[in-house]
Structure formats: C-alpha cells, structure tokens
Design a protein around this motif. Structure first.
Motif, PDB file in Angstrom:
ATOM      1  N   SER A  36       0.843  -1.190   0.000  1.00 33.36           N
ATOM      2  CA  SER A  36       0.000   0.000   0.000  1.00 33.36           C
ATOM      3  C   SER A  36       0.876   1.237   0.000  1.00 33.36           C
ATOM      4  N   ALA A  37       0.240   2.380  -0.268  1.00 37.06           N
ATOM      5  CA  ALA A  37       0.966   3.657  -0.189  1.00 37.06           C
ATOM      6  C   ALA A  37       1.464   3.893   1.232  1.00 37.06           C
ATOM      7  N   GLU A  38       0.633   3.548   2.212  1.00 37.13           N
ATOM      8  CA  GLU A  38       1.031   3.735   3.606  1.00 37.13           C
ATOM      9  C   GLU A  38       2.275   2.913   3.937  1.00 37.13           C
ATOM     10  N   GLN A  39       2.316   1.666   3.447  1.00 36.31           N
ATOM     11  CA  GLN A  39       3.474   0.820   3.720  1.00 36.31           C
ATOM     12  C   GLN A  39       4.713   1.354   3.029  1.00 36.31           C
ATOM     13  N   PHE A  40       4.559   1.852   1.799  1.00 38.13           N
ATOM     14  CA  PHE A  40       5.694   2.441   1.088  1.00 38.13           C
ATOM     15  C   PHE A  40       6.279   3.599   1.880  1.00 38.13           C
ATOM     16  N   PRO A  93      21.943  18.327  10.076  1.00 36.93           N
ATOM     17  CA  PRO A  93      21.022  17.958  11.161  1.00 36.93           C
ATOM     18  C   PRO A  93      19.625  18.554  11.044  1.00 36.93           C
ATOM     19  N   THR A  94      19.461  19.692  10.350  1.00 35.43           N
ATOM     20  CA  THR A  94      18.130  20.297  10.263  1.00 35.43           C
ATOM     21  C   THR A  94      17.310  19.741   9.106  1.00 35.43           C
ATOM     22  N   TYR A  95      17.852  18.765   8.379  1.00 29.39           N
ATOM     23  CA  TYR A  95      17.143  18.232   7.217  1.00 29.39           C
ATOM     24  C   TYR A  95      15.855  17.524   7.631  1.00 29.39           C
ATOM     25  N   ARG A  96      14.792  17.799   6.879  1.00 32.84           N
ATOM     26  CA  ARG A  96      13.522  17.085   7.000  1.00 32.84           C
ATOM     27  C   ARG A  96      12.975  16.839   5.608  1.00 32.84           C
ATOM     28  N   THR A  97      12.211  15.771   5.463  1.00 31.19           N
ATOM     29  CA  THR A  97      11.577  15.530   4.181  1.00 31.19           C
ATOM     30  C   THR A  97      10.111  15.168   4.384  1.00 31.19           C
ATOM     31  N   MET A  98       9.257  15.789   3.598  1.00 35.70           N
ATOM     32  CA  MET A  98       7.848  15.405   3.552  1.00 35.70           C
ATOM     33  C   MET A  98       7.671  14.523   2.319  1.00 35.70           C
ATOM     34  N   LEU A  99       7.204  13.309   2.547  1.00 30.94           N
ATOM     35  CA  LEU A  99       7.006  12.344   1.474  1.00 30.94           C
ATOM     36  C   LEU A  99       5.512  12.206   1.208  1.00 30.94           C
ATOM     37  N   ILE A 100       5.131  12.315  -0.052  1.00 30.32           N
ATOM     38  CA  ILE A 100       3.731  12.299  -0.451  1.00 30.32           C
ATOM     39  C   ILE A 100       3.524  11.241  -1.534  1.00 30.32           C
ATOM     40  N   ALA A 135       1.964   8.538  -8.059  1.00 31.36           N
ATOM     41  CA  ALA A 135       3.211   9.301  -8.028  1.00 31.36           C
ATOM     42  C   ALA A 135       3.701   9.495  -6.599  1.00 31.36           C
ATOM     43  N   PHE A 136       5.008   9.654  -6.494  1.00 30.49           N
ATOM     44  CA  PHE A 136       5.705   9.831  -5.210  1.00 30.49           C
ATOM     45  C   PHE A 136       6.435  11.160  -5.262  1.00 30.49           C
ATOM     46  N   PHE A 137       6.222  12.002  -4.241  1.00 27.90           N
ATOM     47  CA  PHE A 137       6.814  13.335  -4.224  1.00 27.90           C
ATOM     48  C   PHE A 137       7.640  13.533  -2.954  1.00 27.90           C
ATOM     49  N   ILE A 138       8.775  14.225  -3.125  1.00 29.39           N
ATOM     50  CA  ILE A 138       9.733  14.417  -2.050  1.00 29.39           C
ATOM     51  C   ILE A 138       9.976  15.915  -1.859  1.00 29.39           C
ATOM     52  N   PHE A 139       9.580  16.435  -0.706  1.00 29.93           N
ATOM     53  CA  PHE A 139       9.886  17.814  -0.324  1.00 29.93           C
ATOM     54  C   PHE A 139      11.149  17.782   0.525  1.00 29.93           C
ATOM     55  N   ASP A 140      12.173  18.526   0.127  1.00 26.80           N
ATOM     56  CA  ASP A 140      13.438  18.567   0.855  1.00 26.80           C
ATOM     57  C   ASP A 140      13.560  19.904   1.573  1.00 26.80           C
ATOM     58  N   ALA A 141      13.639  19.866   2.902  1.00 24.09           N
ATOM     59  CA  ALA A 141      13.669  21.113   3.673  1.00 24.09           C
ATOM     60  C   ALA A 141      14.875  21.178   4.591  1.00 24.09           C
ATOM     61  N   LEU A 142      15.444  22.367   4.685  1.00 23.55           N
ATOM     62  CA  LEU A 142      16.496  22.702   5.644  1.00 23.55           C
ATOM     63  C   LEU A 142      16.080  23.981   6.354  1.00 23.55           C
ATOM     64  N   ASP A 143      16.628  24.237   7.538  1.00 23.12           N
ATOM     65  CA  ASP A 143      16.459  25.566   8.127  1.00 23.12           C
ATOM     66  C   ASP A 143      16.999  26.587   7.139  1.00 23.12           C
ATOM     67  N   VAL A 177      -4.407  11.037  -1.459  1.00 25.80           N
ATOM     68  CA  VAL A 177      -3.089  11.559  -1.116  1.00 25.80           C
ATOM     69  C   VAL A 177      -2.725  11.126   0.304  1.00 25.80           C
ATOM     70  N   THR A 178      -1.533  10.572   0.454  1.00 21.91           N
ATOM     71  CA  THR A 178      -1.028  10.112   1.747  1.00 21.91           C
ATOM     72  C   THR A 178       0.348  10.728   1.970  1.00 21.91           C
ATOM     73  N   GLY A 179       0.668  11.078   3.213  1.00 19.80           N
ATOM     74  CA  GLY A 179       1.955  11.710   3.461  1.00 19.80           C
ATOM     75  C   GLY A 179       2.597  11.283   4.763  1.00 19.80           C
ATOM     76  N   ARG A 180       3.906  11.545   4.847  1.00 19.61           N
ATOM     77  CA  ARG A 180       4.667  11.278   6.067  1.00 19.61           C
ATOM     78  C   ARG A 180       5.866  12.212   6.128  1.00 19.61           C
ATOM     79  N   MET A 181       6.108  12.800   7.277  1.00 19.15           N
ATOM     80  CA  MET A 181       7.297  13.624   7.493  1.00 19.15           C
ATOM     81  C   MET A 181       8.378  12.780   8.143  1.00 19.15           C
TER      82      MET A 181
END
Length: 240
Positions: free
Chosen positions: A7-11, A26-33, A197-205, A232-236
């Motif tokens: 499933s998308a949730e398992q992915f 160290p401040t890196y975060r990613t939101m995966l959608i 589709a799979f989307f990757i948000f790349d965030a830094l301070d 749409v499903t997401g995870r940070m």
C-alpha cells in the motif's frame, strides 16, 4: 525481483533517511507524499493558473535579491558543499527552476506543471517520481559510488554512477535522484501516463515544518482536481 509495497502507507513507512545524512545536515527534513488515482492530463486550467502564479512570484523574489541569496537556495548551496558538490555547477532543483522562471517555467503536463509550480511558490526543492516503477523502499543515503543511475545523454540511454559520499535517493535497483535533489533518473521519472506518483519535499532551516506542511497541502489540493478518485497520503521524516 524486489517485492512491491502492499500500500501507499506501507511504502511511506518503509522509506528511510540514513543517519549519515542527518549527521551531514542535522536540520534536514523531508515530507514524502504519495498521490494515487491520478488521471493523466495535459497542461490545463488548474496547472496553468499555478504556473502563472509561480512565475510572477519568482520574478518578484529575483527583483529583490540574486537567486543565490534567497534563504532556502543559500541553505541548499551549503548542503551541496558539505558533501563535495559545487553548487555553481550542479544546482539544486529549486534554484534551477527559479533561474528558468524569469523567462517562463516549462509546461509539460498537468502533474509535472503543478509540482514545479508548488516548488517555486513555496521555495522548496520538490521531486516527483512514478511510484509504479519503484522497486523496494525509497532511501536517502550517502552513496558508495558503485550504484547504477540510468540517464539519457545525447539521446543515448546509459548508466552512470554517483560519487562516493554523494547524497542520493535510491531504491533496490539503483539511484533514483543524484546529489540529493539535482537530477532525477529515467526509470522512475514521471510520464504522461503516470497514475500513481511519489513526491519528495526537501527542507532545511530556515524553512519551518509549518511551511513544509502548507506546501504539501497545496500540492494535495491541486492533485485532487486531477481526478475524482485521487487519494493523497503523506509522512514527514526528520532526525529523531
């Protein structure tokens, strides 16, 4: 052949960011959608409105300061230097789009146009992949240097390999995006036929978590206009 996620949730649960990446930034975060149930479509009113807004926003930003002095662009330039890349030669995806926006962002299809526009509007590197071609979980790692990366150069399909220590996104078959958010591979690239589709948000301070969530929400809202059954499903993911 690696197993497909159930499933998308398992992915999303299986997706990982290696500790070595957090040690680097160290401040890196990613939101995966993950967006499922998409109806492939050419550029349309929904995507055109977002692209027009993104172009206007970019022109306003660049009238105030050079692109390399925009806060999140500058942060990503520092991150590239941290693993040995030269940001003046290999630009992160946000900087590349901003530099194109003054003369007009590319218009490819509704799906691609929307995520490019959201990237510019919210000043965040954002990658899009066709989930159907992933094998195994998505992982952000520091490369060994022998991983496969499939590209097309001068019309010829070929394999490249990342530099040792380079930050890359990969799955079980090889690298899907080199230098964190610089160049995506051919195998998992979005196409005119993409339905999941799979989307990757790349965030830094200095980008905040709230800003990342806002950008992801606007992406999801736009995608829901591309078909009656879009889900749409997401995870940070962030350093623990």
């Amino acid at each position: 052949m690696p197993e497909k996620p159930s499933s998308a949730e398992q992915f999303l649960v299986d997706a990982q960011v290696d500790e070595a990446v957090f040690q680097l930034c160290p401040t890196y975060r990613t939101m995966l959608i993950v967006a499922e149930g998409l109806t492939p479509a050419p550029s349309n009113e929904v995507s055109d409105e977002l692209v027009d807004a993104a172009e206007a926003h970019a022109k306003k930003l660049l009238a105030e300061r050079p692109v390399e002095e925009i806060a999140h662009v500058a942060a990503w330039r520092d991150a590239y230097r941290a693993f040995g890349a030269k940001p003046q030669r290999t630009r992160n995806s946000l900087e590349s789009l901003l530099r194109r926006a003054e003369t007009g962002l590319p218009r490819v299809n509704a799906l691609t146009d929307i995520y490019n526009a959201i990237s510019v509007l919210h000043q965040v590197p954002l990658g899009g992949e066709d989930l159907a071609y992933y094998q195994g979980p998505a992982r952000l790692v520091r490369a060994a240097g022998n991983e496969d990366f499939d590209v097309v150069a001068n019309g010829v399909e070929m394999l490249e390999h990342p530099d040792a220590g380079e930050v890359v996104w990969r799955d079980d078959l090889g690298v899907t995006c080199r230098r964190w958010n610089w160049r995506q591979g051919r195998r998992t690239g979005l196409s005119d036929a993409t339905e999941s589709a799979f989307f990757i948000f790349d965030a830094l301070d200095p980008m905040t978590d709230d800003a990342v969530h806002t950008a992801a929400g606007e992406l999801a809202d736009a995608f829901r206009q591309l078909g009656p059954h879009v889900r749409v499903t997401g995870r940070m993911v962030a350093a623990s």
